[in-house]
Design an enzyme around this catalytic site. Structure first.
Site, PDB file in Angstrom:
ATOM      1  N   ARG A 228       0.854  -1.190   0.000  1.00 41.12           N
ATOM      2  CA  ARG A 228       0.000   0.000   0.000  1.00 41.12           C
ATOM      3  C   ARG A 228       0.889   1.239   0.000  1.00 41.12           C
ATOM      4  O   ARG A 228       1.978   1.228   0.584  1.00 41.12           O
ATOM      5  CB  ARG A 228      -0.892   0.019   1.252  1.00 41.12           C
ATOM      6  CG  ARG A 228      -1.998  -1.039   1.250  1.00 41.12           C
ATOM      7  CD  ARG A 228      -3.097  -0.694   0.259  1.00 41.12           C
ATOM      8  NE  ARG A 228      -4.231  -1.608   0.306  1.00 41.12           N
ATOM      9  CZ  ARG A 228      -4.441  -2.619  -0.538  1.00 41.12           C
ATOM     10  NH1 ARG A 228      -3.573  -2.859  -1.500  1.00 41.12           N
ATOM     11  NH2 ARG A 228      -5.513  -3.376  -0.434  1.00 41.12           N
ATOM     12  N   HIS A 276      -1.903   0.745  -9.485  1.00 44.55           N
ATOM     13  CA  HIS A 276      -2.549  -0.167  -8.521  1.00 44.55           C
ATOM     14  C   HIS A 276      -3.333  -1.283  -9.243  1.00 44.55           C
ATOM     15  O   HIS A 276      -4.535  -1.446  -9.049  1.00 44.55           O
ATOM     16  CB  HIS A 276      -3.488   0.606  -7.570  1.00 44.55           C
ATOM     17  CG  HIS A 276      -3.770  -0.146  -6.301  1.00 44.55           C
ATOM     18  ND1 HIS A 276      -3.938   0.460  -5.082  1.00 44.55           N
ATOM     19  CD2 HIS A 276      -3.914  -1.471  -6.069  1.00 44.55           C
ATOM     20  CE1 HIS A 276      -4.171  -0.450  -4.153  1.00 44.55           C
ATOM     21  NE2 HIS A 276      -4.167  -1.645  -4.733  1.00 44.55           N
TER      22      HIS A 276
HETATM   23  P1  NDP Z   1      -1.872 -11.842   4.717  1.00 47.34           P
HETATM   24  O1  NDP Z   1      -2.655 -11.307   5.862  1.00 47.34           O
HETATM   25  O2  NDP Z   1      -2.122 -13.240   4.268  1.00 47.34           O
HETATM   26  O3  NDP Z   1      -0.295 -11.748   5.061  1.00 47.34           O
HETATM   27  C1  NDP Z   1       0.255 -10.633   5.670  1.00 47.34           C
HETATM   28  C2  NDP Z   1       1.721 -10.928   5.984  1.00 47.34           C
HETATM   29  O4  NDP Z   1       2.319  -9.731   6.488  1.00 47.34           O
HETATM   30  C3  NDP Z   1       1.882 -11.988   7.080  1.00 47.34           C
HETATM   31  O5  NDP Z   1       2.980 -12.812   6.793  1.00 47.34           O
HETATM   32  C4  NDP Z   1       2.158 -11.148   8.323  1.00 47.34           C
HETATM   33  O6  NDP Z   1       2.937 -11.795   9.319  1.00 47.34           O
HETATM   34  C5  NDP Z   1       2.952 -10.007   7.727  1.00 47.34           C
HETATM   35  N1  NDP Z   1       2.916  -8.848   8.627  1.00 47.34           N
HETATM   36  C6  NDP Z   1       1.842  -8.114   9.006  1.00 47.34           C
HETATM   37  N2  NDP Z   1       2.218  -7.152   9.887  1.00 47.34           N
HETATM   38  C7  NDP Z   1       3.550  -7.304  10.053  1.00 47.34           C
HETATM   39  C8  NDP Z   1       4.514  -6.630  10.848  1.00 47.34           C
HETATM   40  N3  NDP Z   1       4.185  -5.612  11.653  1.00 47.34           N
HETATM   41  N4  NDP Z   1       5.794  -7.057  10.786  1.00 47.34           N
HETATM   42  C9  NDP Z   1       6.150  -8.090  10.007  1.00 47.34           C
HETATM   43  N5  NDP Z   1       5.277  -8.783   9.226  1.00 47.34           N
HETATM   44  C10 NDP Z   1       4.004  -8.385   9.259  1.00 47.34           C
HETATM   45  O7  NDP Z   1      -2.051 -10.816   3.513  1.00 47.34           O
HETATM   46  P2  NDP Z   1      -1.978 -11.081   1.935  1.00 47.34           P
HETATM   47  O8  NDP Z   1      -0.714 -11.796   1.635  1.00 47.34           O
HETATM   48  O9  NDP Z   1      -3.242 -11.673   1.432  1.00 47.34           O
HETATM   49  O10 NDP Z   1      -1.959  -9.573   1.383  1.00 47.34           O
HETATM   50  C11 NDP Z   1      -0.933  -8.682   1.768  1.00 47.34           C
HETATM   51  C12 NDP Z   1      -1.212  -7.282   1.264  1.00 47.34           C
HETATM   52  O11 NDP Z   1      -1.000  -7.181  -0.135  1.00 47.34           O
HETATM   53  C13 NDP Z   1      -2.626  -6.745   1.439  1.00 47.34           C
HETATM   54  O12 NDP Z   1      -2.902  -6.374   2.754  1.00 47.34           O
HETATM   55  C14 NDP Z   1      -2.594  -5.543   0.517  1.00 47.34           C
HETATM   56  O13 NDP Z   1      -2.034  -4.433   1.202  1.00 47.34           O
HETATM   57  C15 NDP Z   1      -1.607  -5.973  -0.566  1.00 47.34           C
HETATM   58  N6  NDP Z   1      -2.309  -6.198  -1.849  1.00 47.34           N
HETATM   59  C16 NDP Z   1      -2.013  -5.396  -2.904  1.00 47.34           C
HETATM   60  C17 NDP Z   1      -2.644  -5.563  -4.127  1.00 47.34           C
HETATM   61  C18 NDP Z   1      -2.303  -4.712  -5.293  1.00 47.34           C
HETATM   62  O14 NDP Z   1      -2.942  -4.837  -6.338  1.00 47.34           O
HETATM   63  N7  NDP Z   1      -1.298  -3.869  -5.202  1.00 47.34           N
HETATM   64  C19 NDP Z   1      -3.664  -6.621  -4.322  1.00 47.34           C
HETATM   65  C20 NDP Z   1      -3.874  -7.428  -3.161  1.00 47.34           C
HETATM   66  C21 NDP Z   1      -3.224  -7.206  -1.970  1.00 47.34           C
HETATM   67  P3  NDP Z   1       2.421 -13.145  10.051  1.00 47.34           P
HETATM   68  O15 NDP Z   1       2.559 -14.229   9.010  1.00 47.34           O
HETATM   69  O16 NDP Z   1       3.361 -13.321  11.167  1.00 47.34           O
HETATM   70  O17 NDP Z   1       0.989 -12.890  10.446  1.00 47.34           O
END
Ligand code: NDP
Length: 313
Positions: A228, A276
């Site tokens: 994001r 995006h």
């Molecule tokens: P998930 O919730 O499956 O995964 C999120 C990951 O981020 C997890 O591994 C989590 O850790 C990690 N994480 C979250 N907070 C922290 C932190 N503070 N420190 C370290 N690691 C952290 O999400 P998705 O993979 O489904 O999606 C990720 C993001 O991709 C979405 O939220 C969105 O922002 C972005 N996105 C962008 C798109 C685009 O077109 N540009 C389309 C779709 C999504 P843990 O495993 O330990 O929980």
């Protein structure tokens, strides 16, 4: 779905895709009273809502059982403003995953194989070959080891890139060096020739792509950002590119969106911008995922993509 009582499901997002959802509901769950906002009927009868942004009169939806985000992220919601006990479910569906795997792979390969350099050379009628490096010599690291990060890493590993990942909690993924937590971030960064951001936007991750992190990357590293916009400190990226600490950036997201006219990113020779579009919810697979979650909800089973509001994703 045939044994369920009639229920109202409201879709509130892009109306063109809403029409596709309507057709899919008619085919796959004809007993559901599917409506496209603002044609909601009596809001008190709405049990399920799929939205990019909830309606201003959400309090009138007194019978709401589940709120679905039509996107993978939920940072567009004001979590404080949602009713405390209302489950929020983000979109986990194979269409989004496939799109992100394509985008991240394309971006990594375009950096790895100097695609933008050759595009610039072509415009100047320059025929100049750069050395071709094997994938095994280019280390890729992914911020975020969730649904998207894991799928992207599986693809990149298959191409021969040495892969690592960073997440909040410790994971064990075959063939990926896994790092977890803030203390491990510098060590992770030190081994990323290409850094890919696939994090959710939370209070902890806002501004995480900053000068401190860029300094930890090997000199001449590259950034692929498809998380994001507010993850990135914009001036820090410009400074890192101008000093040569970063060689290139592929950005799918920015802040604000759209990027304003005259913004330095538009013209920057080391930045490749996309609006995006890294990935999009695909109606066919999304509706099937939503219907599977409705089945789970009825059966009292855990929901796929249920958001933990306390941690913000
Ligand atoms: P998930 O919730 O499956 O995964 C999120 C990951 O981020 C997890 O591994 C989590 O850790 C990690 N994480 C979250 N907070 C922290 C932190 N503070 N420190 C370290 N690691 C952290 O999400 P998705 O993979 O489904 O999606 C990720 C993001 O991709 C979405 O939220 C969105 O922002 C972005 N996105 C962008 C798109 C685009 O077109 N540009 C389309 C779709 C999504 P843990 O495993 O330990 O929980």
């Amino acid at each position: 779905m045939s044994d369920t009582p009639p229920c109202t499901f409201v879709y509130k997002a892009d109306p063109v895709r809403g029409a596709e959802w309507r057709g899919l509901f008619a085919e796959l769950a004809p007993e559901v009273d599917f409506r496209i906002w603002p044609d909601v009927g009596d809001p008190a009868r709405v049990r399920f809502l799929a939205a990019w942004q909830p309606p201003a009169d959400l309090a009138a939806y007194t019978g709401l059982e589940l709120l679905f985000s039509v996107g993978a992220g939920i940072d567009q919601f004001d979590l404080e403003a949602l009713p405390a006990g209302l489950p929020l479910v983000r979109m986990v569906e194979p269409g989004i995953v496939g799109g992100m795997v394509e985008y991240a792979t394309l971006a990594v390969l375009s950096i790895h194989r100097d695609w933008q350099t050759y595009a610039a050379q072509q415009r100047c009628e320059v025929w100049r070959a750069l050395r071709v490096r094997p994938a095994a010599s280019r280390r890729v690291g992914v911020l975020g080891l969730g649904v998207l990060g894991r799928a992207v890493l599986a693809q990149l590993r298959g191409l021969g890139f040495p892969c690592s990942a960073w997440s909040r909690s410790q994971h064990d993924v075959e063939g990926v060096d896994c790092y977890a937590g803030d203390a491990a971030l510098p060590g992770f960064a030190a081994r990323c020739d290409i850094l890919v951001c696939l994090l959710p936007l939370t209070d902890e991750t806002r501004g995480i792509l900053n000068a401190r992190l860029f300094e930890r990357l090997p000199a001449g590293a590259a950034l692929v950002h498809a998380g994001r916009g507010p993850h990135l400190v914009q001036q820090d990226l410009l400074d890192a590119l101008d000093s040569g600490q970063l060689a290139r950036a592929v950005l799918d997201v920015c802040d604000p969106e759209p990027l304003p006219p005259g913004h330095p990113y538009w013209e920057h020779p080391a930045i490749m911008l996309t609006p995006h579009i890294a990935s999009m919810t695909q109606p066919d697979s999304a509706v099937r995922a939503v219907l599977e979650n409705l089945r789970r909800h009825r059966a009292g089973e855990p929901l796929e993509g249920l958001v933990e509001r306390r941690r913000g994703y």
